[in-house]
Design a protein around this motif. Structure first.
Motif, PDB file in Angstrom:
ATOM      1  N   LYS A   1       0.723  14.188  -4.280  1.00 48.51           N
ATOM      2  CA  LYS A   1       1.183  14.126  -5.677  1.00 48.51           C
ATOM      3  C   LYS A   1       1.459  12.690  -6.096  1.00 48.51           C
ATOM      4  O   LYS A   1       1.074  12.254  -7.193  1.00 48.51           O
ATOM      5  N   LYS A   2       2.125  11.936  -5.233  1.00 49.75           N
ATOM      6  CA  LYS A   2       2.433  10.539  -5.546  1.00 49.75           C
ATOM      7  C   LYS A   2       1.168   9.698  -5.659  1.00 49.75           C
ATOM      8  O   LYS A   2       1.114   8.747  -6.448  1.00 49.75           O
ATOM      9  N   ALA A   3       0.153  10.051  -4.887  1.00 51.14           N
ATOM     10  CA  ALA A   3      -1.114   9.308  -4.937  1.00 51.14           C
ATOM     11  C   ALA A   3      -1.987   9.749  -6.102  1.00 51.14           C
ATOM     12  O   ALA A   3      -3.024   9.147  -6.348  1.00 51.14           O
ATOM     13  N   GLU A   4      -1.593  10.807  -6.786  1.00 50.38           N
ATOM     14  CA  GLU A   4      -2.326  11.366  -7.918  1.00 50.38           C
ATOM     15  C   GLU A   4      -3.744  11.786  -7.531  1.00 50.38           C
ATOM     16  O   GLU A   4      -4.725  11.393  -8.152  1.00 50.38           O
ATOM     17  N   VAL A   5      -3.807  12.584  -6.460  1.00 48.50           N
ATOM     18  CA  VAL A   5      -5.050  13.230  -6.057  1.00 48.50           C
ATOM     19  C   VAL A   5      -4.780  14.731  -5.989  1.00 48.50           C
ATOM     20  O   VAL A   5      -3.651  15.185  -6.161  1.00 48.50           O
ATOM     21  N   SER A   6      -5.824  15.503  -5.731  1.00 49.56           N
ATOM     22  CA  SER A   6      -5.697  16.946  -5.638  1.00 49.56           C
ATOM     23  C   SER A   6      -5.469  17.374  -4.187  1.00 49.56           C
ATOM     24  O   SER A   6      -5.522  16.546  -3.265  1.00 49.56           O
TER      25      SER A   6
ATOM     26  N   THR B   1      -3.277  10.483   7.286  1.00 52.16           N
ATOM     27  CA  THR B   1      -1.928   9.910   7.359  1.00 52.16           C
ATOM     28  C   THR B   1      -1.415   9.681   5.933  1.00 52.16           C
ATOM     29  O   THR B   1      -2.142   9.892   4.959  1.00 52.16           O
ATOM     30  N   LYS B   2      -0.200   9.222   5.812  1.00 48.79           N
ATOM     31  CA  LYS B   2       0.403   9.069   4.485  1.00 48.79           C
ATOM     32  C   LYS B   2      -0.292   8.008   3.625  1.00 48.79           C
ATOM     33  O   LYS B   2      -0.088   7.974   2.407  1.00 48.79           O
ATOM     34  N   TYR B   3      -1.095   7.141   4.240  1.00 49.92           N
ATOM     35  CA  TYR B   3      -1.781   6.088   3.477  1.00 49.92           C
ATOM     36  C   TYR B   3      -3.125   6.552   2.906  1.00 49.92           C
ATOM     37  O   TYR B   3      -3.638   5.970   1.949  1.00 49.92           O
ATOM     38  N   HIS B   4      -3.714   7.588   3.487  1.00 50.54           N
ATOM     39  CA  HIS B   4      -5.064   8.000   3.102  1.00 50.54           C
ATOM     40  C   HIS B   4      -5.194   8.531   1.671  1.00 50.54           C
ATOM     41  O   HIS B   4      -6.188   8.238   1.005  1.00 50.54           O
ATOM     42  N   PRO B   5      -4.243   9.302   1.140  1.00 46.51           N
ATOM     43  CA  PRO B   5      -4.417   9.781  -0.234  1.00 46.51           C
ATOM     44  C   PRO B   5      -4.534   8.648  -1.256  1.00 46.51           C
ATOM     45  O   PRO B   5      -5.393   8.692  -2.143  1.00 46.51           O
ATOM     46  N   LYS B   6      -3.683   7.655  -1.136  1.00 43.84           N
ATOM     47  CA  LYS B   6      -3.723   6.537  -2.092  1.00 43.84           C
ATOM     48  C   LYS B   6      -5.005   5.748  -1.946  1.00 43.84           C
ATOM     49  O   LYS B   6      -5.629   5.357  -2.954  1.00 43.84           O
ATOM     50  N   CYS B   7      -5.429   5.508  -0.710  1.00 40.70           N
ATOM     51  CA  CYS B   7      -6.690   4.787  -0.482  1.00 40.70           C
ATOM     52  C   CYS B   7      -7.861   5.568  -1.069  1.00 40.70           C
ATOM     53  O   CYS B   7      -8.778   4.991  -1.665  1.00 40.70           O
ATOM     54  N   SER B   8      -7.828   6.881  -0.910  1.00 40.45           N
ATOM     55  CA  SER B   8      -8.897   7.731  -1.447  1.00 40.45           C
ATOM     56  C   SER B   8      -8.933   7.672  -2.963  1.00 40.45           C
ATOM     57  O   SER B   8     -10.004   7.634  -3.583  1.00 40.45           O
ATOM     58  N   ALA B   9      -7.757   7.660  -3.578  1.00 43.43           N
ATOM     59  CA  ALA B   9      -7.681   7.581  -5.037  1.00 43.43           C
ATOM     60  C   ALA B   9      -8.301   6.284  -5.550  1.00 43.43           C
ATOM     61  O   ALA B   9      -9.014   6.278  -6.565  1.00 43.43           O
TER      62      ALA B   9
END
Length: 359
Positions: free
Chosen positions: A327-332, A282-290
């Motif tokens: 991109k916003k979460a700064e992950v690949s 979901t949209k929250y997972h990239p930031k949490c992963s970072a």
């Protein structure tokens, strides 16, 4: 008017011609079927790998094939060695510390037009020409050991892109394989060494590891040893090489895709070069992963299924929606099956559609 005798002669001639036509048809059908079997087997080795023939690329389908190193005795082995190394600015160096793009090529089971090492007659075969956008290319199939055809490795290397093969276990067969693979530390390390040897001999740059099976806790211990040893041996044999973990089995042995980097899969992330996160996030997972990754946030590759199977943003022509969140979460990002454009015949033609997709 035709005489009765002439009519009989004509009927006999017609029956003879029909009989001959039937035999010709049977011959042509049989010949076509043989040719089709020889030219269109999607995956798996030829019947006799030591027998000379048209050179092809193919996967390894059993642990025995991996353990006994039989691939190196194959007639096809020398033809599958890549001939183009990474350029000096990429060889033996780590990836840049920035968001990256991994492309995972999964098309119709793998080993299609690209299996013909010396080329074939299909001038419209699938191709990638946007290499300047790509950092890592993974050749994927559902066979146990997927070895990238040299055409992909050579082309990617010319553009400074690293190439990974795939090691995957899944379904009941995968469970059985893991009983042997993960029987002990010694077995885990031995099979890891075999994978390293294949990568070095064929000239590609590492492995995607996808363990899609439920495991016992003792097996998890040996799985960690397998991943750790493979990473260490690859780095030692080829500095700058990569081993990437797919978000699948957890540290507890459960086959539960996390769709993020968290405490359930981080133990594997910690002993390799990155994680390919399952694509139903979901949209929250990239930031949490970072946040969990810390300084290694760019080693987190958020999966996006271009076919759109429960993937964030819907994939296909709206793949950009998931890209923006990552991109916003700064992950690949890891794009899975971009051949969707080719397989589904997106218009107006493949070249224009593929350019539109990447740009």
């Amino acid at each position: 008017m035709l005489s009765a005798s002439l009519k009989r002669k004509i009927r006999r001639v017609v029956r003879a011609l029909i009989s001959i036509a039937g035999k010709v048809k049977d011959y042509l059908v049989a010949d076509y079927q043989v040719d089709l079997e020889e030219k269109s087997s999607v995956s798996g080795p030829p019947m006799d790998t030591k027998k000379p023939g048209v050179p092809i690329s193919y996967p390894l389908t059993t642990l025995k094939d991996l353990e006994d190193r039989s691939y190196f005795a194959s007639f096809h082995f020398p033809f599958n060695k890549s001939s183009v190394p990474l350029p000096p600015h990429r060889a033996s160096k780590s990836l840049e510390n920035r968001p990256r793009l991994l492309v995972c090529h999964d098309m119709a089971g793998g080993y299609n037009d690209d299996k013909w090492v010396q080329g074939n007659e299909n001038s419209d075969a699938y191709a990638i020409w946007h290499w300047h956008l790509i950092d890592i290319f993974v050749y994927f199939s559902h066979d146990l050991v997927t070895l990238p055809p040299p055409c992909w490795t050579n082309t990617a290397h010319r553009h400074g892109v690293q190439v990974l093969g795939t090691f995957i276990t899944e379904w009941a067969e995968g469970t059985s394989i893991c009983k042997t693979l993960l029987a002990s530390k010694e077995s885990a390390e031995m099979y890891a060494d075999r994978l390293t040897e294949l990568a070095i001999e064929l000239g590609f740059d590492g492995w995607l590891i996808n363990m899609e099976v439920k495991l016992e806790l003792q097996q998890i211990t040996h799985l960690k040893e397998f991943v750790d040893h493979l990473t260490v041996s690859m780095h030692k044999s080829l500095p700058g090489s990569l081993v990437i973990w797919y978000d699948s089995v957890t540290k507890d042995g459960d086959l539960l895709w996390q769709n993020e980097l968290n405490d359930k899969n981080k133990p594997f992330f910690d002993i390799c070069d990155g994680i390919f996160v399952n694509y139903t996030w979901t949209k929250y997972h990239p930031k949490c992963s970072a946040l969990v990754a810390g300084k290694r946030q760019f080693d987190v590759y958020m999966g996006i299924d271009v076919f759109g199977r429960n993937t964030y943003g819907g994939g296909q022509w709206t793949t950009n929606l998931a890209l923006e969140v990552a991109k916003k979460a700064e992950v690949s990002v890891a794009i899975f099956a971009p051949g969707w454009v080719y397989q589904t015949k997106q218009g107006p033609n493949f070249e224009d559609a593929n350019n539109r997709y990447y740009f």
